[in-house]
Design a protein around this motif. Structure first.
Motif, PDB file in Angstrom:
ATOM      1  N   LEU A 243      60.306   3.713  46.060  1.00  0.00           N
ATOM      2  CA  LEU A 243      59.365   4.750  45.636  1.00  0.00           C
ATOM      3  C   LEU A 243      58.690   4.370  44.329  1.00  0.00           C
ATOM      4  N   ARG A 244      59.480   3.827  43.407  1.00  0.00           N
ATOM      5  CA  ARG A 244      58.920   3.461  42.113  1.00  0.00           C
ATOM      6  C   ARG A 244      57.984   2.260  42.205  1.00  0.00           C
ATOM      7  N   ASN A 245      58.328   1.278  43.042  1.00  0.00           N
ATOM      8  CA  ASN A 245      57.566   0.036  43.085  1.00  0.00           C
ATOM      9  C   ASN A 245      56.437   0.028  44.113  1.00  0.00           C
ATOM     10  N   ILE A 246      56.580   0.809  45.181  1.00  0.00           N
ATOM     11  CA  ILE A 246      55.584   0.782  46.254  1.00  0.00           C
ATOM     12  C   ILE A 246      54.880   2.117  46.399  1.00  0.00           C
ATOM     13  N   VAL A 247      55.675   3.173  46.596  1.00  0.00           N
ATOM     14  CA  VAL A 247      55.071   4.475  46.900  1.00  0.00           C
ATOM     15  C   VAL A 247      54.341   5.031  45.688  1.00  0.00           C
ATOM     16  N   ALA A 248      54.931   4.899  44.491  1.00  0.00           N
ATOM     17  CA  ALA A 248      54.291   5.465  43.295  1.00  0.00           C
ATOM     18  C   ALA A 248      52.902   4.862  43.049  1.00  0.00           C
ATOM     19  N   PRO A 249      52.726   3.517  43.097  1.00  0.00           N
ATOM     20  CA  PRO A 249      51.360   2.993  42.935  1.00  0.00           C
ATOM     21  C   PRO A 249      50.397   3.466  44.018  1.00  0.00           C
ATOM     22  N   LEU A 250      50.891   3.573  45.255  1.00  0.00           N
ATOM     23  CA  LEU A 250      50.019   4.059  46.328  1.00  0.00           C
ATOM     24  C   LEU A 250      49.656   5.517  46.116  1.00  0.00           C
TER      25      LEU A 250
ATOM     26  N   SER B 179      65.786   3.310  48.154  1.00  0.00           N
ATOM     27  CA  SER B 179      64.560   4.059  48.423  1.00  0.00           C
ATOM     28  C   SER B 179      63.920   4.557  47.138  1.00  0.00           C
ATOM     29  N   LYS B 180      64.770   4.911  46.151  1.00  0.00           N
ATOM     30  CA  LYS B 180      64.209   5.311  44.854  1.00  0.00           C
ATOM     31  C   LYS B 180      63.460   4.146  44.215  1.00  0.00           C
ATOM     32  N   ARG B 181      64.024   2.961  44.336  1.00  0.00           N
ATOM     33  CA  ARG B 181      63.344   1.799  43.779  1.00  0.00           C
ATOM     34  C   ARG B 181      62.065   1.506  44.548  1.00  0.00           C
TER      35      ARG B 181
ATOM     36  N   GLN C   9      57.008   7.874  51.727  1.00  0.00           N
ATOM     37  CA  GLN C   9      58.353   7.904  51.143  1.00  0.00           C
ATOM     38  C   GLN C   9      59.395   8.261  52.196  1.00  0.00           C
ATOM     39  N   SER C  10      59.117   9.305  52.996  1.00  0.00           N
ATOM     40  CA  SER C  10      60.085   9.714  54.014  1.00  0.00           C
ATOM     41  C   SER C  10      60.252   8.647  55.083  1.00  0.00           C
ATOM     42  N   VAL C  11      59.150   7.970  55.456  1.00  0.00           N
ATOM     43  CA  VAL C  11      59.243   6.911  56.462  1.00  0.00           C
ATOM     44  C   VAL C  11      60.102   5.761  55.950  1.00  0.00           C
ATOM     45  N   LEU C  12      59.838   5.318  54.718  1.00  0.00           N
ATOM     46  CA  LEU C  12      60.627   4.220  54.159  1.00  0.00           C
ATOM     47  C   LEU C  12      62.086   4.613  53.972  1.00  0.00           C
ATOM     48  N   ARG C  13      62.315   5.858  53.552  1.00  0.00           N
ATOM     49  CA  ARG C  13      63.693   6.288  53.349  1.00  0.00           C
ATOM     50  C   ARG C  13      64.455   6.331  54.667  1.00  0.00           C
ATOM     51  N   ARG C  14      63.804   6.852  55.722  1.00  0.00           N
ATOM     52  CA  ARG C  14      64.465   6.868  57.027  1.00  0.00           C
ATOM     53  C   ARG C  14      64.703   5.453  57.532  1.00  0.00           C
ATOM     54  N   ALA C  15      63.748   4.558  57.271  1.00  0.00           N
ATOM     55  CA  ALA C  15      63.928   3.165  57.705  1.00  0.00           C
ATOM     56  C   ALA C  15      65.113   2.521  56.990  1.00  0.00           C
ATOM     57  N   HIS C  16      65.254   2.792  55.695  1.00  0.00           N
ATOM     58  CA  HIS C  16      66.406   2.258  54.959  1.00  0.00           C
ATOM     59  C   HIS C  16      67.715   2.808  55.520  1.00  0.00           C
ATOM     60  N   LEU C  17      67.741   4.106  55.783  1.00  0.00           N
ATOM     61  CA  LEU C  17      68.970   4.707  56.308  1.00  0.00           C
ATOM     62  C   LEU C  17      69.301   4.157  57.690  1.00  0.00           C
TER      63      LEU C  17
END
Length: 419
Positions: A183-190, A179-181, A16-24
């Motif tokens: 998290l819901r679509n990628i990170v949450a299933p993982l 990133s919230k989306r 989650q943190s990696v994807l969020r930083r990448a988005h930012l």
């Protein structure tokens, strides 16, 4: 049901943190590049516009001060350029004669820090001073030099910086929502898959399954993982069934299904430990078939097996659920009565067992066989205080009953009573 999640390893970032930083980072780089490109294009366009504007202003001033230069009227020239300069974004106007000597001048006041900053920015970003000749009847009578103030350019620059900051703020907000989306679509299933894997590894919870995911690749991964769990669960169930079967074979008699000697002695020892604490009695009945050798030798082993199975079935019907009956081997059986509150209970059960043996046992070929049992009874703590001692005492009492009268029962030595 919410699955437990596996903890992140120390020192390693979460997905989650990696994807969020990448988005930012992506939002910041995209907005910055777009803003820089727009500002550069705007500066070039504004520079050209400012150059053209200064050139037009200089030509207008040249027409205005032409008469003053011809007649040498410095005051009129000064008044003319001041009147125009107040309405325009200029920093300095210099009128010189044909020989380049100053004739009239005007300069914008720079008392404030903002005005000095505007002029400094204009000196760097805007084109240099524009100089045009003043022509009278085809003869150059002077020159007009105009330098821009840069107030409009500075305002545009501030607006551009403010726009960049606003775009960055909007981009950060958009990246957070994105990133919230994610998290819901990628990170949450993982996370759910990792939680199930963690539970399976730590708790052997093979019955757990991963929920379907909205993304095709993650859903396929979850389906494959669930299929693997199905195989593991089948393997675990088969292993449990095999272990239970092996345990049953190790603790039960294969012919009659009764507990064997090993299980009987183990449970007898536990019953004696409990009786030692509670102070209650435990009774052991040792049983032997009086005519089994005659039946086995005369009618065959199949008839002997049928007699043993019939004896086991009749013994079960005469006992309570808390009592234990086992086949010790051959035609020998044992019964444990625990707890036993009254001495008469042991004799009553012995009588009931002997009575249940009276009817003949039917064989598979239609013949019937009559059999009898001799029983020896030993009590804890009257005759022995351990399992082996009780079995020996009950065995000895059984042989005394067999010698005295087959089909009877006797207590171990020390307690009176005989059928």
């Amino acid at each position: 049901m919410r699955q437990p999640t596996a903890p992140a390893l120390p020192g390693r970032p979460t997905l989650q943190s990696v994807l969020r930083r990448a988005h930012l980072r992506l939002a910041f780089v995209a907005v910055t590049m777009a803003a820089v490109s727009l500002i550069m294009v705007a500066v070039i366009a504004l520079r050209a516009y400012a150059g053209n504007n200064l050139n037009l202003l200089a030509r207008s001033l040249a027409y205005t001060v032409e008469a003053a230069l011809v007649f040498g009227d410095r005051i009129a020239a000064t008044q003319a350029i001041v009147l125009i300069a107040k309405e325009e974004d200029v920093a300095e106007i210099v009128v010189s004669d044909s020989r380049g000597r100053p004739f009239a001048a005007w300069q914008s006041p720079t008392a404030s820090a903002i005005a000095r900053l505007e002029r400094s920015v204009a000196g760097i970003a805007l084109p240099g001073p524009v100089t045009v000749p003043v022509v009278h009847d085809g003869v150059v009578v002077g020159y007009v030099e105009v330098r821009g103030q840069g107030h409009q350019f500075f305002g545009f620059l501030l607006g551009g910086v403010g726009g960049i900051l606003a775009c960055l703020a909007v981009s950060v907000l958009g990246a957070y929502v994105s990133s919230k989306r994610v998290l819901r679509n990628i990170v949450a299933p993982l996370r759910a898959l990792a939680g199930v894997a963690h539970a399976v590894r730590r708790e052997r919870a093979f019955e757990q399954r991963v929920e379907p995911a909205a993304i095709a690749e993650l859903n396929e991964l979850g389906n494959d993982f669930n299929a693997l769990l199905d195989e593991f669960e089948d393997w675990q169930n088969n292993l449990r069934h095999e272990n239970a079967s092996l345990e049953h074979k190790a603790t039960h008699d294969a012919l009659t299904g009764l507990p064997n000697r090993w299980q009987f002695e183990a449970r007898l020892m536990r019953a004696l430990d409990e009786a030692m604490v509670t102070g209650q009695r435990v009774a052991v009945l040792y049983l032997d078939c009086d005519r089994f050798k005659e039946i086995n030798d005369g009618l065959g082993h199949e008839a002997g097996d049928a007699v043993l199975i019939g004896i086991a079935a009749r013994l079960r019907t005469q006992l309570r659920e808390v009592d234990l009956v086992a086949r010790l081997g051959g035609d020998e059986f044992a019964v444990m009565l625990a707890p036993m509150r009254e001495l008469a209970s042991a004799t009553r059960i012995a009588e009931d067992i002997l009575s249940s043996m009276t009817p003949s046992i039917a064989l598979s070929d239609g013949r019937t066989v009559a059999t009898m049992m001799s029983i020896g009874i030993a009590l804890y703590p009257d005759h022995a205080c351990d399992a082996n001692g009780l079995l020996r005492a009950a065995d000895a009492a059984m042989y005394r009953a067999k010698r005295a009268r087959p089909g009877s029962w006797q207590f171990a030595e020390g307690v009176a009573g005989q059928a």
